[in-house]
Design a protein around this motif. Structure first.
Motif, PDB file in Angstrom:
ATOM      1  N   VAL A 196      -5.250   5.208   3.541  1.00  0.00           N
ATOM      2  CA  VAL A 196      -4.149   4.555   2.851  1.00  0.00           C
ATOM      3  C   VAL A 196      -4.567   4.288   1.408  1.00  0.00           C
ATOM      4  CG1 VAL A 196      -2.730   2.474   2.778  1.00  0.00           C
ATOM      5  CG2 VAL A 196      -3.261   3.542   4.962  1.00  0.00           C
ATOM      6  N   ARG A 197      -3.634   4.499   0.487  1.00  0.00           N
ATOM      7  CA  ARG A 197      -3.923   4.321  -0.936  1.00  0.00           C
ATOM      8  C   ARG A 197      -3.322   3.014  -1.444  1.00  0.00           C
ATOM      9  NH1 ARG A 197      -1.412   9.909  -2.703  1.00  0.00           N
ATOM     10  NH2 ARG A 197       0.077   9.139  -1.204  1.00  0.00           N
ATOM     11  N   GLN A 198      -3.988   2.392  -2.399  1.00  0.00           N
ATOM     12  CA  GLN A 198      -3.501   1.164  -3.025  1.00  0.00           C
ATOM     13  C   GLN A 198      -2.594   1.531  -4.196  1.00  0.00           C
ATOM     14  OE1 GLN A 198      -4.156  -2.332  -2.401  1.00  0.00           O
ATOM     15  NE2 GLN A 198      -2.449  -2.425  -3.841  1.00  0.00           N
ATOM     16  N   GLN A 199      -1.394   0.956  -4.242  1.00  0.00           N
ATOM     17  CA  GLN A 199      -0.490   1.185  -5.361  1.00  0.00           C
ATOM     18  C   GLN A 199      -0.984   0.412  -6.571  1.00  0.00           C
ATOM     19  OE1 GLN A 199       3.295  -0.141  -3.887  1.00  0.00           O
ATOM     20  NE2 GLN A 199       3.629   1.692  -2.686  1.00  0.00           N
ATOM     21  N   PHE A 200      -0.804   1.007  -7.777  1.00  0.00           N
ATOM     22  CA  PHE A 200      -1.155   0.312  -9.010  1.00  0.00           C
ATOM     23  C   PHE A 200      -0.355   0.904 -10.155  1.00  0.00           C
ATOM     24  CE2 PHE A 200      -4.019   3.900  -8.898  1.00  0.00           C
ATOM     25  CZ  PHE A 200      -4.207   4.279 -10.218  1.00  0.00           C
ATOM     26  N   ALA A 201      -0.332   0.181 -11.275  1.00  0.00           N
ATOM     27  CA  ALA A 201       0.381   0.631 -12.463  1.00  0.00           C
ATOM     28  C   ALA A 201      -0.471   0.370 -13.696  1.00  0.00           C
ATOM     29  CB  ALA A 201       1.719  -0.080 -12.599  1.00  0.00           C
ATOM     30  N   LEU A 202      -0.363   1.266 -14.669  1.00  0.00           N
ATOM     31  CA  LEU A 202      -1.023   1.120 -15.962  1.00  0.00           C
ATOM     32  C   LEU A 202       0.062   1.000 -17.021  1.00  0.00           C
ATOM     33  CD1 LEU A 202      -3.660   3.988 -15.628  1.00  0.00           C
ATOM     34  CD2 LEU A 202      -3.959   1.560 -15.084  1.00  0.00           C
ATOM     35  N   GLU A 233       4.705   2.955 -18.971  1.00  0.00           N
ATOM     36  CA  GLU A 233       4.060   2.684 -17.691  1.00  0.00           C
ATOM     37  C   GLU A 233       3.801   3.981 -16.944  1.00  0.00           C
ATOM     38  OE1 GLU A 233       4.846  -0.558 -14.361  1.00  0.00           O
ATOM     39  OE2 GLU A 233       6.326   1.061 -14.254  1.00  0.00           O
ATOM     40  N   ALA A 234       2.639   4.036 -16.307  1.00  0.00           N
ATOM     41  CA  ALA A 234       2.314   5.098 -15.354  1.00  0.00           C
ATOM     42  C   ALA A 234       2.066   4.393 -14.019  1.00  0.00           C
ATOM     43  CB  ALA A 234       1.056   5.849 -15.795  1.00  0.00           C
ATOM     44  N   ALA A 235       2.886   4.711 -13.011  1.00  0.00           N
ATOM     45  CA  ALA A 235       2.785   4.067 -11.696  1.00  0.00           C
ATOM     46  C   ALA A 235       2.177   5.048 -10.692  1.00  0.00           C
ATOM     47  CB  ALA A 235       4.161   3.606 -11.224  1.00  0.00           C
ATOM     48  N   PHE A 236       1.353   4.516  -9.808  1.00  0.00           N
ATOM     49  CA  PHE A 236       0.668   5.327  -8.801  1.00  0.00           C
ATOM     50  C   PHE A 236       0.914   4.709  -7.439  1.00  0.00           C
ATOM     51  CE2 PHE A 236      -1.412   5.629 -12.818  1.00  0.00           C
ATOM     52  CZ  PHE A 236      -1.723   6.958 -12.956  1.00  0.00           C
ATOM     53  N   ALA A 237       1.255   5.557  -6.459  1.00  0.00           N
ATOM     54  CA  ALA A 237       1.543   5.050  -5.118  1.00  0.00           C
ATOM     55  C   ALA A 237       0.637   5.680  -4.088  1.00  0.00           C
ATOM     56  CB  ALA A 237       2.986   5.310  -4.743  1.00  0.00           C
ATOM     57  N   THR A 261       0.845  -1.181   0.000  1.00  0.00           N
ATOM     58  CA  THR A 261       0.000   0.000   0.000  1.00  0.00           C
ATOM     59  C   THR A 261       0.886   1.238   0.000  1.00  0.00           C
ATOM     60  OG1 THR A 261      -0.117  -0.051   2.396  1.00  0.00           O
ATOM     61  CG2 THR A 261      -1.914  -1.114   1.199  1.00  0.00           C
ATOM     62  N   GLY A 262       0.341   2.310  -0.474  1.00  0.00           N
ATOM     63  CA  GLY A 262       1.067   3.570  -0.472  1.00  0.00           C
ATOM     64  C   GLY A 262       0.870   4.303   0.835  1.00  0.00           C
ATOM     65  N   ALA A 263       1.372   5.504   0.869  1.00  0.00           N
ATOM     66  CA  ALA A 263       1.212   6.350   2.050  1.00  0.00           C
ATOM     67  C   ALA A 263      -0.229   6.847   2.136  1.00  0.00           C
ATOM     68  CB  ALA A 263       2.177   7.526   1.968  1.00  0.00           C
ATOM     69  N   ALA A 264      -0.541   7.455   3.245  1.00  0.00           N
ATOM     70  CA  ALA A 264      -1.875   8.027   3.413  1.00  0.00           C
ATOM     71  C   ALA A 264      -2.051   9.212   2.473  1.00  0.00           C
ATOM     72  CB  ALA A 264      -2.076   8.457   4.851  1.00  0.00           C
ATOM     73  N   GLY A 265      -3.232   9.320   1.894  1.00  0.00           N
ATOM     74  CA  GLY A 265      -3.561  10.437   1.018  1.00  0.00           C
ATOM     75  C   GLY A 265      -3.957  11.658   1.828  1.00  0.00           C
ATOM     76  N   PRO A 266      -4.362  12.732   1.146  1.00  0.00           N
ATOM     77  CA  PRO A 266      -4.746  13.960   1.840  1.00  0.00           C
ATOM     78  C   PRO A 266      -5.908  13.774   2.814  1.00  0.00           C
ATOM     79  CG  PRO A 266      -4.527  14.349  -0.516  1.00  0.00           C
ATOM     80  CD  PRO A 266      -4.395  12.872  -0.301  1.00  0.00           C
ATOM     81  N   ASP A 267      -6.725  12.760   2.543  1.00  0.00           N
ATOM     82  CA  ASP A 267      -7.864  12.506   3.434  1.00  0.00           C
ATOM     83  C   ASP A 267      -7.503  11.568   4.588  1.00  0.00           C
ATOM     84  OD1 ASP A 267      -7.568  10.111   2.113  1.00  0.00           O
ATOM     85  OD2 ASP A 267      -9.599  10.064   1.286  1.00  0.00           O
ATOM     86  N   GLY A 268      -6.224  11.140   4.654  1.00  0.00           N
ATOM     87  CA  GLY A 268      -5.770  10.274   5.727  1.00  0.00           C
ATOM     88  C   GLY A 268      -5.936   8.790   5.455  1.00  0.00           C
TER      89      GLY A 268
END
Length: 90
Positions: free
Chosen positions: A44-50, A86-90, A35-42
């Motif tokens: 936890v975000r799921q990591q993914f890639a396209l 690839e576009a990666a999101f954390a 999982t990624g770090a906490a987002g602005p809303d607190g």
């Protein structure tokens, strides 16, 4: 951004010349193992890639991507093989 493999988008780079034939096709979407770090809303975000298929030779960088159903967004694309990005999101 929610879409399915095989859907198409177009890409252009702000303040740069549009690369001819810069149509991208989503080939895969994968969830990361962690999982990624906490987002602005607190939360936890799921990591993914396209991973997209497109023309060879697009340089790494932020590209403006337009999808007919989803609209415009900026993605940081990294070449990961000939004609693959690839576009990666954390």
């Amino acid at each position: 951004m929610t879409t399915s493999p095989g859907s198409s988008a177009t890409a252009s780079r702000p303040a740069c010349r549009v690369v001819p034939g810069s149509s991208l096709t989503l080939e895969e979407a994968t969830l990361g193992a962690g999982t990624g770090a906490a987002g602005p809303d607190g939360r936890v975000r799921q990591q993914f890639a396209l991973v997209f298929a497109g023309p060879d030779g697009l340089p790494q960088g932020t590209w403006q991507v337009r999808h007919d159903a989803l609209g415009d967004t900026a993605l940081f694309l990294v070449p990961v093989g000939p004609g693959r990005y690839e576009a990666a999101f954390a």
